[in-house]
Scaffold this active site. Structure first.
Site, PDB file in Angstrom:
ATOM      1  CB  ILE A 279      33.483  19.041 -17.321  1.00  0.00           C
ATOM      2  CG1 ILE A 279      34.264  20.217 -16.726  1.00  0.00           C
ATOM      3  CG2 ILE A 279      34.425  17.855 -17.557  1.00  0.00           C
ATOM      4  CD1 ILE A 279      34.912  19.936 -15.363  1.00  0.00           C
TER       5      ILE A 279
ATOM      6  CE1 TYR B 219      31.280  21.849  -5.788  1.00  0.00           C
ATOM      7  CE2 TYR B 219      33.450  22.827  -5.485  1.00  0.00           C
ATOM      8  CZ  TYR B 219      32.559  22.103  -6.254  1.00  0.00           C
ATOM      9  OH  TYR B 219      32.940  21.641  -7.488  1.00  0.00           O
TER      10      TYR B 219
ATOM     11  N   GLY C 288      23.450  23.389 -16.551  1.00  0.00           N
ATOM     12  CA  GLY C 288      23.772  22.895 -17.887  1.00  0.00           C
ATOM     13  C   GLY C 288      22.779  23.449 -18.903  1.00  0.00           C
TER      14      GLY C 288
ATOM     15  CB  ALA D 179      33.369  15.170 -11.065  1.00  0.00           C
TER      16      ALA D 179
ATOM     17  N   GLY E 257      26.320  19.744 -18.916  1.00  0.00           N
ATOM     18  CA  GLY E 257      27.118  20.810 -18.294  1.00  0.00           C
ATOM     19  C   GLY E 257      28.366  21.105 -19.096  1.00  0.00           C
TER      20      GLY E 257
ATOM     21  CG  LEU F 150      31.601  15.006 -14.768  1.00  0.00           C
ATOM     22  CD1 LEU F 150      31.812  13.518 -14.946  1.00  0.00           C
ATOM     23  CD2 LEU F 150      31.951  15.707 -16.072  1.00  0.00           C
TER      24      LEU F 150
ATOM     25  CB  THR G  54      22.668  18.647  -5.711  1.00  0.00           C
ATOM     26  OG1 THR G  54      21.365  19.208  -5.827  1.00  0.00           O
ATOM     27  CG2 THR G  54      23.164  18.193  -7.077  1.00  0.00           C
TER      28      THR G  54
ATOM     29  CG  ASP H 190      22.501  18.339 -16.943  1.00  0.00           C
ATOM     30  OD1 ASP H 190      21.873  19.248 -16.367  1.00  0.00           O
ATOM     31  OD2 ASP H 190      23.736  18.324 -17.057  1.00  0.00           O
ATOM     32  CG  ASN H 191      18.932  19.537 -12.501  1.00  0.00           C
ATOM     33  OD1 ASN H 191      19.957  20.004 -13.005  1.00  0.00           O
ATOM     34  ND2 ASN H 191      18.588  19.791 -11.245  1.00  0.00           N
TER      35      ASN H 191
HETATM   36  P1  NAD Z   1      28.395  22.528 -14.704  1.00  0.00           P
HETATM   37  O1  NAD Z   1      27.565  23.321 -13.758  1.00  0.00           O
HETATM   38  O2  NAD Z   1      28.470  23.003 -16.101  1.00  0.00           O
HETATM   39  O3  NAD Z   1      28.002  20.995 -14.689  1.00  0.00           O
HETATM   40  C1  NAD Z   1      27.233  20.402 -13.687  1.00  0.00           C
HETATM   41  C2  NAD Z   1      26.027  19.792 -14.366  1.00  0.00           C
HETATM   42  O4  NAD Z   1      25.254  19.098 -13.389  1.00  0.00           O
HETATM   43  C3  NAD Z   1      25.108  20.842 -15.007  1.00  0.00           C
HETATM   44  O5  NAD Z   1      24.799  20.473 -16.336  1.00  0.00           O
HETATM   45  C4  NAD Z   1      23.867  20.830 -14.123  1.00  0.00           C
HETATM   46  O6  NAD Z   1      22.689  21.186 -14.822  1.00  0.00           O
HETATM   47  C5  NAD Z   1      23.882  19.398 -13.616  1.00  0.00           C
HETATM   48  N1  NAD Z   1      23.171  19.247 -12.362  1.00  0.00           N
HETATM   49  C6  NAD Z   1      23.263  20.026 -11.255  1.00  0.00           C
HETATM   50  N2  NAD Z   1      22.438  19.585 -10.306  1.00  0.00           N
HETATM   51  C7  NAD Z   1      21.804  18.492 -10.821  1.00  0.00           C
HETATM   52  C8  NAD Z   1      20.828  17.608 -10.319  1.00  0.00           C
HETATM   53  N3  NAD Z   1      20.324  17.767  -9.085  1.00  0.00           N
HETATM   54  N4  NAD Z   1      20.402  16.607 -11.123  1.00  0.00           N
HETATM   55  C9  NAD Z   1      20.906  16.444 -12.381  1.00  0.00           C
HETATM   56  N5  NAD Z   1      21.828  17.276 -12.905  1.00  0.00           N
HETATM   57  C10 NAD Z   1      22.270  18.279 -12.129  1.00  0.00           C
HETATM   58  O7  NAD Z   1      29.858  22.494 -14.060  1.00  0.00           O
HETATM   59  P2  NAD Z   1      31.176  21.750 -14.533  1.00  0.00           P
HETATM   60  O8  NAD Z   1      32.269  22.733 -14.381  1.00  0.00           O
HETATM   61  O9  NAD Z   1      30.978  21.084 -15.823  1.00  0.00           O
HETATM   62  O10 NAD Z   1      31.354  20.662 -13.368  1.00  0.00           O
HETATM   63  C11 NAD Z   1      31.248  19.261 -13.587  1.00  0.00           C
HETATM   64  C12 NAD Z   1      31.775  18.538 -12.370  1.00  0.00           C
HETATM   65  O11 NAD Z   1      33.143  18.856 -12.170  1.00  0.00           O
HETATM   66  C13 NAD Z   1      31.080  18.893 -11.066  1.00  0.00           C
HETATM   67  O12 NAD Z   1      30.950  17.739 -10.267  1.00  0.00           O
HETATM   68  C14 NAD Z   1      32.029  19.872 -10.397  1.00  0.00           C
HETATM   69  O13 NAD Z   1      31.894  19.871  -8.999  1.00  0.00           O
HETATM   70  C15 NAD Z   1      33.356  19.340 -10.857  1.00  0.00           C
HETATM   71  N6  NAD Z   1      34.412  20.359 -10.858  1.00  0.00           N
HETATM   72  C16 NAD Z   1      34.522  21.273 -11.879  1.00  0.00           C
HETATM   73  C17 NAD Z   1      35.550  22.194 -11.850  1.00  0.00           C
HETATM   74  C18 NAD Z   1      35.773  23.209 -12.946  1.00  0.00           C
HETATM   75  O14 NAD Z   1      36.802  23.874 -12.916  1.00  0.00           O
HETATM   76  N7  NAD Z   1      34.900  23.370 -13.926  1.00  0.00           N
HETATM   77  C19 NAD Z   1      36.464  22.213 -10.774  1.00  0.00           C
HETATM   78  C20 NAD Z   1      36.298  21.300  -9.766  1.00  0.00           C
HETATM   79  C21 NAD Z   1      35.289  20.356  -9.821  1.00  0.00           C
END
Ligand code: NAD
Length: 333
Positions: free
Chosen positions: A22, A159, A47, A127, A20, A86, A105, A42-43
């Site tokens: 981050i 969420y 991502g 996270a 993903g 994450l 999830t 990752d699924n």
């Molecule tokens: P993102 O969507 O890029 O990353 C999430 C990753 O999780 C993706 O690669 C996705 O394919 C994977 N994923 C989702 N469901 C899955 C499953 N069932 N099995 C395996 N993998 C799965 O988003 P991000 O912004 O990188 O977020 C990363 C973490 O940070 C998350 O937990 C999110 O809630 C948290 N977060 C991010 C932000 C932000 O500003 N980007 C803010 C608050 C919280």
């Protein structure tokens, strides 16, 4: 400050959501700054393999599987020395559109990780999100503040509620099973590789500006947000987990530099040298009729500073330039 790891000593690190936005920057950071072996689970729902395409090393293993697969998660966690969790269904738009899969999830996935990590007391980062504060108006948000949510009939709050439940669960594992766990509440983490597809504002604005389309601002645009460069977020995430005094605690991870969405749109247009205008559309048009969006969301980061001795440094222009350069370089290449 007690650092748990010697960066020169090789360990196995599991990053869920490692493909993903981050997660892939955390993979880069660990491969660059440490000698660790990294496993990215990752699924690929949000991502992408392209996020990891520059990691040409046999120190990275990618596992294309679902975080809800309890046996697989148990197996991967058992082989890891530290875990960054994450993986999640992310983004308000995605949650509103797919509430059931998102809740499963974000709840089951976290429980799978925590239960497995508790067996060997494996240090684990969870996270969480600024969304946990809900529609609280106690700006800036401090970790011990009360939270305020809307009705359960509004899927938008699912969420926040799931992330809050993840936090309760993680703290319970710390209290009852001695799990060394730390929770980070991310505030609007932005930078290269973030996709605008799921409603994230900066990539969406940059893509609109570069295409010469009007930037669509939801609401009247006076709502403010503090944006944090993803590079700051991942190094802080790493420092939090490797500082043992943080375990069993919750930390805001973000910058304390609020900008209104109107100002953000204007700055994107300036930096891209675009002829685009700005169009305001009601939140109800972008999401649904019962959608609620907090006006302000700014972190109190004094607790973070006290714990690790630093906070984010990249300002908004640096963030925007990095996002714009990524898109324009891709066009040129
Ligand atoms: P993102 O969507 O890029 O990353 C999430 C990753 O999780 C993706 O690669 C996705 O394919 C994977 N994923 C989702 N469901 C899955 C499953 N069932 N099995 C395996 N993998 C799965 O988003 P991000 O912004 O990188 O977020 C990363 C973490 O940070 C998350 O937990 C999110 O809630 C948290 N977060 C991010 C932000 C932000 O500003 N980007 C803010 C608050 C919280």
């Amino acid at each position: 400050m007690t650092l748990l790891q010697n960066p020169h000593q090789s360990m196995t690190v599991l990053i869920t959501g490692g493909a993903g936005f981050i997660g892939s920057h955390l993979v880069d950071y660990l491969l660059r700054e440490t000698a660790h072996e990294v496993i990215a689970l990752d699924n690929f729902s949000t991502g992408s393999a392209s996020n990891l395409r520059d990691c040409k090393t046999d120190r990275l293993e990618i596992v294309d599987e679902d975080i809800r697969n309890e046996a697989l998660v148990a197996n991967l966690v058992a082989g890891a020395d530290i875990v960054y969790h994450l993986a999640a269904a992310v983004g308000v738009k995605r949650i509103v559109d797919n509430p059931l899969e998102s809740m499963q999830t974000n709840l089951e996935g976290t429980e799978n990780v925590l239960e497995a990590a508790a067996d060997d007391a494996t240090p684990t980062f969870i996270a969480s999100s600024s969304e946990v504060y809900g529609k609280s108006e106690a700006i800036p948000f401090s970790e011990d503040d009360d939270v305020v949510y809307g009705s359960t009939s509004s899927s938008r709050w699912g969420y926040a509620t799931a992330k809050a439940a993840d936090e309760f669960l993680a703290l319970a594992y710390h209290t009852e099973r001695d799990l060394p766990v730390v929770i980070g509440r991310y505030f609007n983490i932005v930078g290269p590789r973030q996709t605008g597809q799921y409603g994230m504002v900066i990539p969406r604005f940059v893509e609109q500006a570069l295409a010469g389309d009007d930037l669509t601002v939801y609401g009247d645009g006076t709502q403010t947000r503090s944006f944090t460069h993803v590079e700051d977020a991942v190094s802080i995430t790493h420092d939090l987990l490797t500082t043992s005094s943080t375990h069993g605690d919750v930390f805001n991870i973000g910058a304390s530099d609020p900008t209104s969405i109107n100002e953000l749109a204007e700055r994107v247009i300036e930096l891209t040298d675009s002829d685009s205008g700005i169009t305001h559309i009601p939140f109800a048009e972008a999401y649904d009729d019962d959608f609620e969006e907090p006006d302000e969301r700014e972190p109190d980061i004094s607790k973070l500073r006290d714990a690790i001795g630093r906070s984010p440094t990249a300002d908004l222009d640096r963030i925007l330039r990095d996002v714009i350069n990524e898109r324009t370089d891709a066009v040129v290449a």
